[in-house]
Motif scaffolding. Structure first.
Motif, mmCIF file in Angstrom:
data_model
loop_
_atom_site.group_PDB
_atom_site.id
_atom_site.type_symbol
_atom_site.label_atom_id
_atom_site.label_comp_id
_atom_site.label_asym_id
_atom_site.label_seq_id
_atom_site.Cartn_x
_atom_site.Cartn_y
_atom_site.Cartn_z
ATOM 1 N N LEU A 151 10.123 -25.679 20.119
ATOM 2 C CA LEU A 151 10.770 -24.526 19.483
ATOM 3 C C LEU A 151 9.711 -23.500 19.076
ATOM 4 O O LEU A 151 9.870 -22.298 19.281
ATOM 5 N N GLY A 152 8.630 -24.041 18.548
ATOM 6 C CA GLY A 152 7.540 -23.156 18.117
ATOM 7 C C GLY A 152 6.985 -22.339 19.270
ATOM 8 O O GLY A 152 6.695 -21.156 19.116
ATOM 9 N N GLU A 153 6.879 -22.986 20.436
ATOM 10 C CA GLU A 153 6.377 -22.252 21.599
ATOM 11 C C GLU A 153 7.312 -21.117 21.972
ATOM 12 O O GLU A 153 6.869 -20.016 22.299
ATOM 13 N N LEU A 154 8.630 -21.435 21.904
ATOM 14 C CA LEU A 154 9.603 -20.382 22.221
ATOM 15 C C LEU A 154 9.505 -19.227 21.228
ATOM 16 O O LEU A 154 9.546 -18.058 21.610
ATOM 17 N N VAL A 155 9.370 -19.600 19.974
ATOM 18 C CA VAL A 155 9.277 -18.556 18.941
ATOM 19 C C VAL A 155 8.070 -17.659 19.219
ATOM 20 O O VAL A 155 8.146 -16.442 19.118
ATOM 21 N N GLU A 156 6.982 -18.306 19.621
ATOM 22 C CA GLU A 156 5.779 -17.538 19.906
ATOM 23 C C GLU A 156 6.014 -16.550 21.053
ATOM 24 O O GLU A 156 5.581 -15.398 21.007
ATOM 25 N N ARG A 157 6.762 -17.051 22.077
ATOM 26 C CA ARG A 157 7.028 -16.160 23.212
ATOM 27 C C ARG A 157 7.956 -15.023 22.816
ATOM 28 O O ARG A 157 7.774 -13.876 23.231
ATOM 29 N N ILE A 158 8.958 -15.360 21.989
ATOM 30 C CA ILE A 158 9.864 -14.312 21.511
ATOM 31 C C ILE A 158 9.073 -13.277 20.708
ATOM 32 O O ILE A 158 9.271 -12.077 20.847
ATOM 33 N N ARG A 159 8.179 -13.781 19.901
ATOM 34 C CA ARG A 159 7.369 -12.868 19.102
ATOM 35 C C ARG A 159 6.584 -11.911 19.999
ATOM 36 O O ARG A 159 6.587 -10.705 19.796
ATOM 37 N N ASP A 160 5.940 -12.481 21.016
ATOM 38 C CA ASP A 160 5.123 -11.640 21.900
ATOM 39 C C ASP A 160 5.989 -10.613 22.616
ATOM 40 O O ASP A 160 5.618 -9.448 22.738
ATOM 41 N N GLU A 161 7.168 -11.075 23.083
ATOM 42 C CA GLU A 161 8.064 -10.141 23.790
ATOM 43 C C GLU A 161 8.535 -9.044 22.847
ATOM 44 O O GLU A 161 8.556 -7.867 23.204
ATOM 45 N N ALA A 162 8.929 -9.451 21.646
ATOM 46 C CA ALA A 162 9.448 -8.477 20.682
ATOM 47 C C ALA A 162 8.377 -7.445 20.353
ATOM 48 O O ALA A 162 8.645 -6.242 20.296
ATOM 49 N N LEU A 163 7.159 -7.942 20.178
ATOM 50 C CA LEU A 163 6.089 -7.004 19.845
ATOM 51 C C LEU A 163 5.793 -6.081 21.024
ATOM 52 O O LEU A 163 5.493 -4.904 20.831
ATOM 53 N N SER A 164 5.905 -6.634 22.228
ATOM 54 C CA SER A 164 5.576 -5.801 23.384
ATOM 55 C C SER A 164 6.608 -4.689 23.560
ATOM 56 O O SER A 164 6.329 -3.679 24.205
ATOM 57 N N LEU A 165 7.802 -4.876 22.974
ATOM 58 C CA LEU A 165 8.800 -3.803 23.048
ATOM 59 C C LEU A 165 8.276 -2.535 22.381
ATOM 60 O O LEU A 165 8.651 -1.433 22.732
ATOM 61 N N ARG A 166 7.467 -2.735 21.390
ATOM 62 C CA ARG A 166 6.944 -1.579 20.662
ATOM 63 C C ARG A 166 5.703 -0.987 21.321
ATOM 64 O O ARG A 166 5.208 0.036 20.890
ATOM 65 N N MET A 167 5.202 -1.697 22.332
ATOM 66 C CA MET A 167 3.949 -1.218 22.918
ATOM 67 C C MET A 167 4.217 -0.133 23.946
ATOM 68 O O MET A 167 5.108 -0.266 24.787
ATOM 69 N N VAL A 168 3.453 0.906 23.874
ATOM 70 C CA VAL A 168 3.570 1.962 24.879
ATOM 71 C C VAL A 168 2.174 2.255 25.416
ATOM 72 O O VAL A 168 1.191 2.071 24.704
ATOM 73 N N PRO A 169 2.098 2.685 26.667
ATOM 74 C CA PRO A 169 0.773 3.007 27.193
ATOM 75 C C PRO A 169 0.197 4.228 26.498
ATOM 76 O O PRO A 169 0.927 5.154 26.128
ATOM 77 N N VAL A 170 -1.087 4.196 26.337
ATOM 78 C CA VAL A 170 -1.765 5.275 25.620
ATOM 79 C C VAL A 170 -1.667 6.582 26.423
ATOM 80 O O VAL A 170 -1.816 7.671 25.883
ATOM 81 N N GLY A 171 -1.346 6.438 27.706
ATOM 82 C CA GLY A 171 -1.175 7.612 28.560
ATOM 83 C C GLY A 171 -0.148 8.579 28.002
ATOM 84 O O GLY A 171 -0.188 9.782 28.266
ATOM 85 N N GLU A 172 0.760 8.045 27.198
ATOM 86 C CA GLU A 172 1.756 8.901 26.566
ATOM 87 C C GLU A 172 1.098 9.988 25.703
ATOM 88 O O GLU A 172 1.601 11.096 25.613
ATOM 89 N N ILE A 173 -0.007 9.618 25.046
ATOM 90 C CA ILE A 173 -0.718 10.654 24.283
ATOM 91 C C ILE A 173 -1.602 11.463 25.228
ATOM 92 O O ILE A 173 -1.717 12.674 25.091
ATOM 93 N N PHE A 174 -2.255 10.764 26.152
ATOM 94 C CA PHE A 174 -3.210 11.450 27.018
ATOM 95 C C PHE A 174 -2.560 12.587 27.788
ATOM 96 O O PHE A 174 -3.190 13.589 28.085
ATOM 97 N N SER A 175 -1.276 12.418 28.121
ATOM 98 C CA SER A 175 -0.648 13.388 29.013
ATOM 99 C C SER A 175 -0.610 14.776 28.413
ATOM 100 O O SER A 175 -0.439 15.752 29.126
ATOM 101 N N ARG A 176 -0.774 14.891 27.113
ATOM 102 C CA ARG A 176 -0.730 16.235 26.555
ATOM 103 C C ARG A 176 -2.091 16.939 26.651
ATOM 104 O O ARG A 176 -2.192 18.125 26.398
ATOM 105 N N PHE A 177 -3.127 16.170 27.008
ATOM 106 C CA PHE A 177 -4.454 16.766 26.927
ATOM 107 C C PHE A 177 -4.806 17.775 28.013
ATOM 108 O O PHE A 177 -5.555 18.702 27.745
ATOM 109 N N PRO A 178 -4.275 17.605 29.236
ATOM 110 C CA PRO A 178 -4.581 18.658 30.207
ATOM 111 C C PRO A 178 -4.252 20.048 29.647
ATOM 112 O O PRO A 178 -5.018 20.996 29.781
ATOM 113 N N ARG A 179 -3.133 20.134 28.972
ATOM 114 C CA ARG A 179 -2.732 21.409 28.400
ATOM 115 C C ARG A 179 -3.668 21.828 27.271
ATOM 116 O O ARG A 179 -4.096 22.991 27.180
ATOM 117 N N VAL A 180 -3.969 20.884 26.390
ATOM 118 C CA VAL A 180 -4.848 21.190 25.261
ATOM 119 C C VAL A 180 -6.179 21.720 25.775
ATOM 120 O O VAL A 180 -6.691 22.735 25.313
#
Lengths: 165, 745
Positions: free
Chosen positions: B388-417
């Motif tokens: 069960l603990g292993e599953l919880v760990e995987r759920i945790r990792d998946e849940a956290l990865s939902l919040r992860m976004v590539p840093v390119g999201e910020i970088f994309s504004r820099f050509p203009r800047v």
């Protein structure tokens, strides 16, 4: 239909030999003392933190805050969880008391203004003096007693990771 | 979904589309030839979608303005408008203007005035409009009149130019007469719907007189037809309804109608994926024509060749090529929309946070269950709980990865800047991006954007020299600014680098002394000198430009990064350039931790920072010196007992946890090692905001609260304190040479 008149209720509790009252609106719950984790380098009035159903809640020793000796934990020691507004948010804080007494109705006319001196307490901490069966209890002004800004400043300044300063 | 929620989606979508528009604009600026066309198309689509969505909410200002942009873009992609620098500049401004209009709606304030920009856009529409409207130009005209009644488009009267006629090709079937139908009656009936301007009789089909069958019809007609208002293709087609089966009828609409079809096709709601369907809906094709051409397609397929419907439609002259092209565009748009829908599900951030909170609770309860299980000694239970603990760990990792976004999201504004900043300062700057795929927490991304913009502008303004100066130094004429992101031991590192002049230490020092930030004789190491630029009120720029140099900013940058529990390092080589390195934790929610105990207190160290553990040697010599020999390397250590003033006496055996943060390594001396755990980070709250050395707290399986160590802060603080201490002792020694350190009060 007549609206029932809002009758303010107060919780009385004891700190050492003194009795204080706190408006019940601020109080969320009262729990048994236990499970406290000390946070190092904090001033003495900040006893530590507890786990309140998954939330980490700071616990304050009111006696120290009032300039009295630190509370010794006894059989009847409790933590009163109160809500304090800070900015736009409400924060939970725990207050250690020696014992809780009772909840009672105190009509506004039963609260006298605070005396100029004699209560051995900072004047702004006192909302007034409640008259209960011929005795006076100090009704606390929670927003001053548990002012987050003031306490955080004390907590910040007491940190001494600089052994030399 | 209520309207407010729908509006939120609109804002989000608009910002995304605006970002896409910006990227496309930048690409247009740098591209040439056919590539340009693709980017113009992308821009057009973005503007078009914003217009459509804004229309749904009745945001007429936005609709009107984006409509103008769209018209100009359309003209540009049709190649009728030269892509000039002023035009691109104008489009950039327009994009920003649309952004501020969306912002205004979002904040409920009055929309900024678009009058001036609108006029500028209109001038592009008018200037180059050819006298004889080509189909696409006609489309422009129609589009401009979109707000007016639609009849206008069709009311031709006698003023129309000749191309404004329907063209009808009739090839009567051989058996028409035998079936009791008279060709002339159809033409007469047609005339009742309008005016036949011109008619050519085709008799190529006539055989030699001797072979001619008087009962067969061999005639064809080409008719120029001036239709009455409200007569559309379907009405005309109905004229020939009875002979459709065995005759060939081709109805080609006038150019103005083609434009109208294109407009209708473009304005169609999303959701249609079939070319024929789109054309029929737009009125460019009738259902019967569609059946016919589908029949041809089937025949062809039977003969072993597959030909796209669009090609057939054009070859058979059933639909005007322009309309088919517009419909194909629409189809592609739909396909793009469809793939987007498959890839992305929009979820309210608060729901995501709630999920992560719950996962946090789950992790804590899981740890509690594990603890009770191991106490019970029931091996089956322990095993179940472990899986069960292993599953919880995987759920945790998946849940956290939902919040992860590539840093390119910020970088994309820099050509203009970079583009804007380099224009403004007249410097030729090239931007290089790397590590865009590096992921970090979404909440972090939002907070990193502003500091990064500031650092990049600063690099361009103060870092990169003018091109003359660069040439004299033998550098390339253009300066290079780069952004790079990568993961490093539980942190995300973002570098902002430039190949400019580097930082002048002496100037920084002088300035700091001048501003009273340091004493003239204060001893500082290189990093400390560089860090002075982050002090409030510090600015060495000799000229204050629009971009930076106003003395606000760098300190704000540092504060923002520190608020994220991150830090900033500067690497600067005189004459070669500067790298500013931001280091922030990967996530703010849940970490893998390593639990240690000192006396009664439990501390958690982020596991990513832990390198190894060892026993504290008992024969380490002087207790004044806090370092030990780790396989030949010097390892400074911090006794947590002293640091946190823990009262309990030290046990005979103590352990050292070796931690690494950035380039720094240190040992933390603790009483015992209590193993790994998943720690849900709980902030300590406002009351503890002044606390140092602690990054937060977490709840252990036992229900007790443990404190999470802020390793970077501990290391930095220790280094700082020691310098101060040594300096203090040195100063005291200078005054009282006889006094030994042990004798100090």
């Amino acid at each position: 239909m007549v609206e029932p008149v809002e009758q303010p209720q107060y919780l009385t509790f004891r700190l050492g030999t003194e009795t204080y009252a706190l408006e019940i609106l601020h109080i969320k719950e009262i729990i048994e003392y236990g499970g406290l984790t000390e946070v190092p380098l904090m001033p003495r009035f900040l006893r530590g933190v507890i786990n309140l159903r998954g939330a980490v809640v700071p616990v304050i020793d009111l006696a120290v805050r009032f300039g009295r000796p630190a509370t010794t934990i006894g059989k009847r020691s409790c933590i009163v969880i109160v809500e304090v507004q800070y900015g736009d948010d409400w924060h939970d804080l725990g207050v250690i008391v020696d014992a809780v007494d009772e909840v009672l109705d105190l009509p506004p006319e039963a609260i006298e203004p605070a005396p100029a001196f004699g209560a051995q307490l900072r004047a702004e901490f006192i909302r007034g003096m409640g008259k209960i069966s011929g005795r006076f209890v100090i009704v606390l002004a929670l927003e001053h007693v548990l002012s987050i800004d003031e306490m955080a400043e004390l907590a910040g300044s007491s940190e001494s990771l600089h052994p030399e300063s | 979904m209520n309207l407010e929620a729908a509006k939120l989606v609109f804002y989000e979508e608009s910002y995304e589309l605006l970002a896409a528009m910006e990227a496309a604009l930048l690409a247009v600026e740098n591209a040439a030839g056919p590539e340009r066309g693709e980017h113009l198309n992308a821009m057009f689509r973005a503007a078009h979608t914003i217009k459509g969505s804004a229309g749904l909410f009745g945001l007429n200002d936005i609709v009107a303005f984006t409509h103008l942009c769209e018209s100009v873009l359309d003209k540009a992609r049709e190649g009728e408008l030269a892509i000039t620098t002023p035009l691109i500049e104008l489009l950039f401004t327009c994009r920003d203007h649309i952004g501020s209009m969306v912002d205004a709606v979002r904040c409920g304030v009055e929309a900024p005035d678009s009058g001036a920009l609108g006029t500028q856009l209109k001038s592009y529409l008018v200037d180059s409009a050819p006298v004889v409207p080509t189909p696409a130009a006609a489309a422009m005209v129609v589009k401009q009149e979109q707000t007016g009644p639609r009849v206008e488009v069709e009311s031709g009267g006698d003023h129309v130019v000749s191309s404004d006629h329907w063209h009808i090709s009739l090839r009567f079937g051989v058996d028409v007469l035998r079936n009791g139908m008279d060709p002339i009656s159809f033409i007469r009936y047609l005339a009742s719907l309008g005016r036949i301007v011109y008619l050519t009789t085709l008799y190529d089909g006539l055989p030699n007189p001797e072979e001619m069958d008087p009962e067969s019809c061999y005639l064809g007609f080409e008719i120029e037809f001036q239709a009455a208002p409200n007569v559309d293709k379907l009405t005309i087609e109905n004229v020939f309804e009875f002979i459709r089966d065995d005759s060939k009828v081709r109805i080609l609409p006038p150019h103005a109608h083609i434009a109208e079809y294109i407009r209708l096709i473009k304005d169609m709601p999303e959701g249609m994926s079939r070319l024929g369907e789109i054309l029929v809906r737009g009125g460019a094709l009738t259902p019967m024509e569609l059946d016919e051409v589908l029949g041809i397609q089937r025949e062809n397929a039977g003969a072993g060749e597959h030909r796209p419907l669009g090609t057939l439609l054009v070859e058979e002259r059933l639909a005007p090529p322009q309309a088919v092209a517009a419909a194909l565009d629409k189809q592609r748009e739909h396909a793009a929309q469809k793939t987007r829908e498959h890839r992305v599900v929009r979820v309210d951030a608060t729901r995501l946070d709630a999920l992560i909170d719950l996962v946090g609770e789950l992790v804590i309860s899981g740890a509690a269950a594990q603890l009770s299980a191991s106490r019970s000694g029931d091996s089956a239970l322990i095993e179940t709980i472990a899986s069960l603990g292993e599953l919880v760990e995987r759920i945790r990792d998946e849940a956290l990865s939902l919040r992860m976004v590539p840093v390119g999201e910020i970088f994309s504004r820099f050509p203009r800047v970079v583009r804007d900043a380099s224009r403004e300062l007249g410097k030729d700057i090239q931007l290089e991006l790397a590590g865009e795929e590096t992921e970090l927490d979404k909440s972090m991304v939002d907070k990193l954007a502003d500091p990064l913009v500031h650092l990049v502008r600063n690099a361009i303004d103060h870092g990169i020299e003018g091109s003359d100066a660069r040439r004299n130094l033998g550098k390339a004429d253009y300066g290079t600014v780069w952004l790079n992101a990568y993961h490093e031991s539980g942190s995300v590192v973002i570098e902002v680098g430039d190949d400019g002049g580097g930082m002048d230490r002496q100037r920084i020092r002088n300035r700091a002394v001048e501003r009273g930030l340091i004493q003239a004789d204060e001893v500082l190491n290189d990093q400390q000198v560089l860090q002075l630029v982050f002090e409030p009120g510090f600015s060495t720029a000799e000229t204050v430009t629009n971009l930076s140099g106003r003395g606000v900013g760098m300190d704000v940058v540092k504060r923002n990064i520190e608020a994220l529990k991150g830090n900033i390092e500067i690497d600067s080589v005189a004459g070669e350039g500067t790298i500013v390195r931001l280091r922030v934790p990967l996530t703010l929610a849940i970490i893998d931790g390593f639990r240690v105990g000192v006396g009664q207190v439990s501390f958690v160290i982020p596991l990513d920072m832990v390198l190894e553990c060892l026993d504290l040697p008992t024969d380490r010599g002087s207790s004044q010196q806090h370092y030990l020999n780790l396989r030949g390397e010097v390892l400074p250590y911090l006794p947590l007992r002293e640091l946190f003033e823990v009262d309990a006496p030290a046990p005979a055996r103590q352990s050292v946890v070796v931690v690494q943060y950035g380039s720094q390594r240190a040992g933390l001396v603790v009483d015992n090692l209590e193993g790994e755990l998943q720690a849900v980070i709980k902030p300590l709250g406002q009351l503890f905001r002044g606390v140092r050395g602690l990054a937060g707290s977490t709840i252990l399986g036992s229900g007790a609260v443990a404190l999470i160590l802020d390793v970077p802060d501990l290391i930095n603080r220790a280094a700082k304190n020691e310098r101060r201490k040594v300096a203090l002792i040195a100063a005291r020694e200078a005054r009282h040479p006889a006094m030994r350190e042990e004798d100090r009060p």
